[in-house]
Design a protein around this motif. Structure first.
Motif, PDB file in Angstrom:
ATOM      1  N   ASP A 110      20.628  38.747  98.454  1.00  0.00           N
ATOM      2  CA  ASP A 110      19.641  39.593  97.794  1.00  0.00           C
ATOM      3  C   ASP A 110      19.464  39.198  96.338  1.00  0.00           C
ATOM      4  O   ASP A 110      18.351  39.061  95.833  1.00  0.00           O
ATOM      5  N   ALA A 111      20.618  39.006  95.680  1.00  0.00           N
ATOM      6  CA  ALA A 111      20.592  38.689  94.255  1.00  0.00           C
ATOM      7  C   ALA A 111      19.972  37.317  93.992  1.00  0.00           C
ATOM      8  O   ALA A 111      19.449  37.052  92.913  1.00  0.00           O
ATOM      9  N   PHE A 112      20.020  36.470  94.999  1.00  0.00           N
ATOM     10  CA  PHE A 112      19.577  35.088  94.867  1.00  0.00           C
ATOM     11  C   PHE A 112      18.050  34.948  95.015  1.00  0.00           C
ATOM     12  O   PHE A 112      17.460  33.966  94.582  1.00  0.00           O
ATOM     13  N   LEU A 113      17.436  35.968  95.627  1.00  0.00           N
ATOM     14  CA  LEU A 113      16.021  35.854  95.992  1.00  0.00           C
ATOM     15  C   LEU A 113      15.101  35.469  94.834  1.00  0.00           C
ATOM     16  O   LEU A 113      14.274  34.575  94.970  1.00  0.00           O
ATOM     17  N   LYS A 114      15.285  36.146  93.705  1.00  0.00           N
ATOM     18  CA  LYS A 114      14.368  35.940  92.592  1.00  0.00           C
ATOM     19  C   LYS A 114      14.479  34.498  92.068  1.00  0.00           C
ATOM     20  O   LYS A 114      13.485  33.826  91.848  1.00  0.00           O
ATOM     21  N   THR A 115      15.732  34.047  91.923  1.00  0.00           N
ATOM     22  CA  THR A 115      15.966  32.677  91.453  1.00  0.00           C
ATOM     23  C   THR A 115      15.346  31.665  92.408  1.00  0.00           C
ATOM     24  O   THR A 115      14.740  30.679  92.000  1.00  0.00           O
ATOM     25  N   LEU A 116      15.531  31.939  93.698  1.00  0.00           N
ATOM     26  CA  LEU A 116      15.037  31.012  94.708  1.00  0.00           C
ATOM     27  C   LEU A 116      13.505  30.959  94.702  1.00  0.00           C
ATOM     28  O   LEU A 116      12.907  29.913  94.911  1.00  0.00           O
ATOM     29  N   GLU A 117      12.904  32.106  94.445  1.00  0.00           N
ATOM     30  CA  GLU A 117      11.442  32.160  94.443  1.00  0.00           C
ATOM     31  C   GLU A 117      10.870  31.365  93.269  1.00  0.00           C
ATOM     32  O   GLU A 117       9.918  30.626  93.414  1.00  0.00           O
ATOM     33  N   GLU A 118      11.494  31.510  92.142  1.00  0.00           N
ATOM     34  CA  GLU A 118      10.956  30.829  90.969  1.00  0.00           C
ATOM     35  C   GLU A 118      12.069  30.391  90.036  1.00  0.00           C
ATOM     36  O   GLU A 118      12.308  31.015  89.006  1.00  0.00           O
ATOM     37  N   PRO A 119      12.750  29.303  90.397  1.00  0.00           N
ATOM     38  CA  PRO A 119      13.813  28.828  89.495  1.00  0.00           C
ATOM     39  C   PRO A 119      13.199  28.353  88.175  1.00  0.00           C
ATOM     40  O   PRO A 119      12.037  27.948  88.162  1.00  0.00           O
ATOM     41  N   PRO A 120      13.970  28.397  87.090  1.00  0.00           N
ATOM     42  CA  PRO A 120      13.458  27.888  85.819  1.00  0.00           C
ATOM     43  C   PRO A 120      12.974  26.443  85.994  1.00  0.00           C
ATOM     44  O   PRO A 120      13.524  25.700  86.818  1.00  0.00           O
ATOM     45  N   PRO A 121      11.953  26.030  85.251  1.00  0.00           N
ATOM     46  CA  PRO A 121      11.388  24.682  85.402  1.00  0.00           C
ATOM     47  C   PRO A 121      12.469  23.598  85.324  1.00  0.00           C
ATOM     48  O   PRO A 121      13.448  23.755  84.592  1.00  0.00           O
ATOM     49  N   GLY A 122      12.279  22.554  86.106  1.00  0.00           N
ATOM     50  CA  GLY A 122      13.229  21.436  86.077  1.00  0.00           C
ATOM     51  C   GLY A 122      14.393  21.627  87.027  1.00  0.00           C
ATOM     52  O   GLY A 122      15.313  20.811  87.045  1.00  0.00           O
ATOM     53  N   ASN A 123      14.373  22.692  87.814  1.00  0.00           N
ATOM     54  CA  ASN A 123      15.479  22.938  88.751  1.00  0.00           C
ATOM     55  C   ASN A 123      15.032  22.816  90.201  1.00  0.00           C
ATOM     56  O   ASN A 123      13.962  23.291  90.568  1.00  0.00           O
ATOM     57  N   VAL A 124      15.865  22.158  90.991  1.00  0.00           N
ATOM     58  CA  VAL A 124      15.642  22.067  92.431  1.00  0.00           C
ATOM     59  C   VAL A 124      16.849  22.699  93.114  1.00  0.00           C
ATOM     60  O   VAL A 124      17.990  22.425  92.734  1.00  0.00           O
ATOM     61  N   LEU A 125      16.597  23.569  94.092  1.00  0.00           N
ATOM     62  CA  LEU A 125      17.698  24.209  94.818  1.00  0.00           C
ATOM     63  C   LEU A 125      17.737  23.683  96.247  1.00  0.00           C
ATOM     64  O   LEU A 125      16.737  23.752  96.968  1.00  0.00           O
ATOM     65  N   LEU A 126      18.877  23.139  96.626  1.00  0.00           N
ATOM     66  CA  LEU A 126      19.046  22.597  97.980  1.00  0.00           C
ATOM     67  C   LEU A 126      20.072  23.448  98.713  1.00  0.00           C
ATOM     68  O   LEU A 126      21.238  23.475  98.329  1.00  0.00           O
ATOM     69  N   LEU A 127      19.657  24.131  99.746  1.00  0.00           N
ATOM     70  CA  LEU A 127      20.589  24.952 100.508  1.00  0.00           C
ATOM     71  C   LEU A 127      20.903  24.243 101.826  1.00  0.00           C
ATOM     72  O   LEU A 127      20.019  23.606 102.406  1.00  0.00           O
ATOM     73  N   THR A 128      22.139  24.351 102.287  1.00  0.00           N
ATOM     74  CA  THR A 128      22.424  23.824 103.628  1.00  0.00           C
ATOM     75  C   THR A 128      23.006  24.939 104.484  1.00  0.00           C
ATOM     76  O   THR A 128      23.637  25.862 103.960  1.00  0.00           O
ATOM     77  N   THR A 129      22.782  24.851 105.775  1.00  0.00           N
ATOM     78  CA  THR A 129      23.356  25.859 106.675  1.00  0.00           C
ATOM     79  C   THR A 129      23.475  25.326 108.099  1.00  0.00           C
ATOM     80  O   THR A 129      22.654  24.530 108.549  1.00  0.00           O
ATOM     81  N   SER A 130      24.538  25.757 108.779  1.00  0.00           N
ATOM     82  CA  SER A 130      24.629  25.466 110.213  1.00  0.00           C
ATOM     83  C   SER A 130      24.349  26.753 110.996  1.00  0.00           C
ATOM     84  O   SER A 130      24.395  26.765 112.212  1.00  0.00           O
ATOM     85  N   ARG A 131      24.091  27.842 110.267  1.00  0.00           N
ATOM     86  CA  ARG A 131      23.804  29.123 110.939  1.00  0.00           C
ATOM     87  C   ARG A 131      22.594  29.764 110.276  1.00  0.00           C
ATOM     88  O   ARG A 131      22.710  30.744 109.559  1.00  0.00           O
ATOM     89  N   ILE A 132      21.449  29.189 110.577  1.00  0.00           N
ATOM     90  CA  ILE A 132      20.243  29.639 109.880  1.00  0.00           C
ATOM     91  C   ILE A 132      19.960  31.115 110.152  1.00  0.00           C
ATOM     92  O   ILE A 132      19.420  31.820 109.307  1.00  0.00           O
ATOM     93  N   ASP A 133      20.402  31.584 111.327  1.00  0.00           N
ATOM     94  CA  ASP A 133      20.120  32.992 111.651  1.00  0.00           C
ATOM     95  C   ASP A 133      20.982  33.960 110.835  1.00  0.00           C
ATOM     96  O   ASP A 133      20.761  35.163 110.849  1.00  0.00           O
ATOM     97  N   ALA A 134      21.969  33.429 110.105  1.00  0.00           N
ATOM     98  CA  ALA A 134      22.777  34.300 109.249  1.00  0.00           C
ATOM     99  C   ALA A 134      22.143  34.464 107.869  1.00  0.00           C
ATOM    100  O   ALA A 134      22.665  35.173 107.020  1.00  0.00           O
ATOM    101  N   LEU A 135      21.016  33.785 107.658  1.00  0.00           N
ATOM    102  CA  LEU A 135      20.328  33.909 106.365  1.00  0.00           C
ATOM    103  C   LEU A 135      19.221  34.952 106.463  1.00  0.00           C
ATOM    104  O   LEU A 135      18.531  35.035 107.480  1.00  0.00           O
TER     105      LEU A 135
END
Ligand SMILES: [Zn+2]
Length: 346
Positions: free
Chosen positions: A132-157
């Motif tokens: 929940d806390a991560f949502l805002k950052t993920l939606e619009e990270p500060p310029p110059g940032n790329v976020l790479l997430l990995t998961t083997s359980r996509i349904d847990a997200l």
């Protein structure tokens, strides 16, 4: 420099060709999405791919050449542009405090001129609050940032996390690609290739000294006069060679591997039941005992078994006691519920 630390460009990886080609193009054209989710089974190569993306992203020739200053820094684990987030050692969740501290990091200007890549490994380990806390950052990270997430359980997200990312799904490698990986790493599997289920990360397992013994152990349980429900045999196989009170993670890994063997055997049993004549199976060396088993009642419902296997995998990845999850796989429901009493079922 050993094989594990050597920087590999996207072009030199084996398998996942379409994903690599797309990522390479996005990096060269400076169009990498700021939120990218890489999904795929455990051991399929997500971490290797992330490292190759990082290499290409910062590489002077945008390729992961392995020779420029940026690639050399990555090889020494000193790539200042790469920030990694994962569960602390011995923990299985990424907490809300880690997300808060990530927010702070991202708000500071990146140390590398190209910007900053942050990888969140096994993002499914983010606690619901952290997601929940991560949502805002993920939606619009500060310029110059790329976020790479990995998961083997996509349904847990959370769906809200998934919808803020572009998703790349990695499928299993074919046998030929796996053989190439093994050759590159100098690995010599002791059990059939099929047991890796297309995942290079599992290759090392196939080469371990106990691999064949464990595979035999699983067959031994299936051949029990009490049928595959034989909890005491499962327990013996699960704990064989481990200390009396093994760490839960060790037990978990063992249980995962047993499930891997079991799904390969279940697949073979389903084929032997359904296909007349002399069909090809993964565990070709066990055709005789498997043909004998295939005629028996527990194998009459392969679809149900595969469903229960998937369920057991979820339980083992969650917080259920691995032994309980494993012995439950083939148990009738009323018995399994009593076995699981006291454990949290995700
Ligand atoms: Zn380079």
């Amino acid at each position: 420099m050993n094989e594990v630390n050597r920087v590999q460009g996207l072009d030199s990886l084996i398998g996942h060709e379409a994903a690599r080609e797309w990522l390479g193009r996005m990096i060269r054209e400076d169009r990498l999405p700021h939120g990218l989710l890489i999904a795929g089974p455990r051991g399929v190569g997500k971490r290797t791919l992330v490292r190759a993306v990082v290499a290409a992203f910062f590489c002077e020739s945008r390729s992961g050449c392995g020779a420029c200053a940026s690639c050399e820094a990555l090889e020494r684990d000193h790539q200042v542009g790469w920030h990694r987030v994962h569960a602390a050692e011995g923990k299985s969740t990424i907490g809300i405090d880690q997300v808060r501290s990530l927010e702070q990091t991202l708000s500071i200007r990146a140390a590398h001129a190209r910007g900053r890549v942050t990888s969140v490994e096994q993002a499914d380990q983010l606690s619901p609050g952290a997601q929940d806390a991560f949502l805002k950052t993920l939606e619009e990270p500060p310029p110059g940032n790329v976020l790479l997430l990995t998961t083997s359980r996509i349904d847990a997200l959370l769906p809200t996390i998934r919808s803020r990312c572009q998703t790349l799904t990695l499928g299993p490698l074919n046998t030929e690609e796996l053989q190439q990986v093994a050759e590159r790493l100098g690995l010599q599997p002791r059990v059939p290739w099929a047991l890796a289920q297309g995942c290079p990360g599992l290759l090392a397992r196939l080469c371990e000294e106990g691999a064949e013994e464990l595979r035999r152990g699983v067959l031994w349980v299936l051949q029990s006069p009490r049928g595959p429900q034989d909890a005491s045999r499962w327990n013996l196989v699960l704990r064989k060679g481990l200390p009396a009170k093994p760490e839960r993670e060790v037990l978990r890994e063992r249980a995962r591997w047993i499930l891997q063997v079991l799904s390969s055997l279940a697949r073979d049993l389903a084929i032997l039941r359904a296909v007349p004549g002399d069909p090809n199976i993964d565990n070709e060396d066990w055709k005789e005992p498997l043909t004998e088993l295939a005629g028996q009642a527990p194998w009459a419902d392969p679809a149900g078994l595969l469903r229960r296997l998937a369920e057991a995998r979820r339980w083992i990845d969650g917080s259920v006691d691995p032994a309980a999850a494993l012995t439950t796989v083939l148990f009738p429901p009323e018995r399994s519920l009593s076995l699981l009493a006291g454990f949290e079922v995700p």
